[in-house]
Write a protein that holds these residues in place. Sequence first.
Motif, short mmCIF file in Angstrom:
data_model
loop_
_atom_site.label_atom_id
_atom_site.label_comp_id
_atom_site.label_asym_id
_atom_site.label_seq_id
_atom_site.Cartn_x
_atom_site.Cartn_y
_atom_site.Cartn_z
N THR A 167 1.94 1.98 -4.87
CA THR A 167 1.39 2.71 -3.74
C THR A 167 2.53 3.41 -3.02
O THR A 167 3.64 2.87 -2.96
N PHE A 190 -2.50 5.36 -4.50
CA PHE A 190 -2.55 4.01 -5.06
C PHE A 190 -2.74 4.16 -6.55
O PHE A 190 -3.71 4.76 -7.01
N ARG A 195 -5.73 7.99 -2.10
CA ARG A 195 -6.48 6.97 -1.38
C ARG A 195 -7.28 7.63 -0.26
O ARG A 195 -6.75 7.96 0.78
N LYS A 240 -2.60 -1.40 1.39
CA LYS A 240 -3.73 -1.56 0.49
C LYS A 240 -3.91 -3.05 0.21
O LYS A 240 -2.96 -3.73 -0.18
#
Length: 266
Positions: A167, A190, A195, A240
């Motif tokens: 990420t 990601f 994202r 995340k």
Amino acid sequence: MFLRCLTATVFALAVQPSFAHEFWISPERYQIAPGETLTAAFRVGQEFKGPSFSYIERQSTRFDLVKGETATSVTARTGDNPALETTLEKDGLWIIVHETSDNTLTYKEMAKFEAFAAHKAFPDTLKDHAARGLPHAGFKESYRRFAKALIGVGNSAGQDRVIGLRTEIVALANPYTDDLTNGLPVQVLFESAPRANAQVELFAKAPDGTVTITLHTTDANGQITLPMQPDTEYLADSVKMIAIEPETATGPVWKSLWAALTFKTP
């Protein structure tokens, strides 16, 4: 001129102190002349404040200097603090990249996990936690950090790019050479995919040391334009959270992946 107010299309608000500790790369200077020494520390803390930490080899998965398409591994020894001290000879935009190894924490009470999930905008995490039949105390989370810092050398020309971290936050403009009147566009990725609806927490440190924190949400392409002020140091952070199956009876059941990007406007 720089953007001095938020437009209606940008979601931002002042937030309370974080429930988690950010990790970032903190250069002594973000812009240097060719041939000068670049010094940068690893920092962990809250509200863009925290002590520097030594480089530890076993806790580092990747430590690179990137210019254009070329990535060079940083030579560092366990105990180095600041973690990076090197001379950069070539003009342009350089990127410091650091990926940690996995670390683990234990939640002794559900309230802290709930607060973290709310602050970092994981709307489905608590429902998933209940649906998986996970305990309300004594469960573990694994976490890994992915940090980048943008450095301008000489003319500072160049562009941030996708580094290949699991990420990451990519600056879609150069904060040292481009017009930031309307802000700095960034993209959150990601596994190389945008994202959408990802929260970006932006920490802005003014020359007097005052830190302002705002929250922003990416669009369908994982992009958001962040408001900018001159002579300000910035940390953009996005997390995340993914569910994982524990490898042992006491293993982690969640994994958080932290993307960080630091730079300073002229």
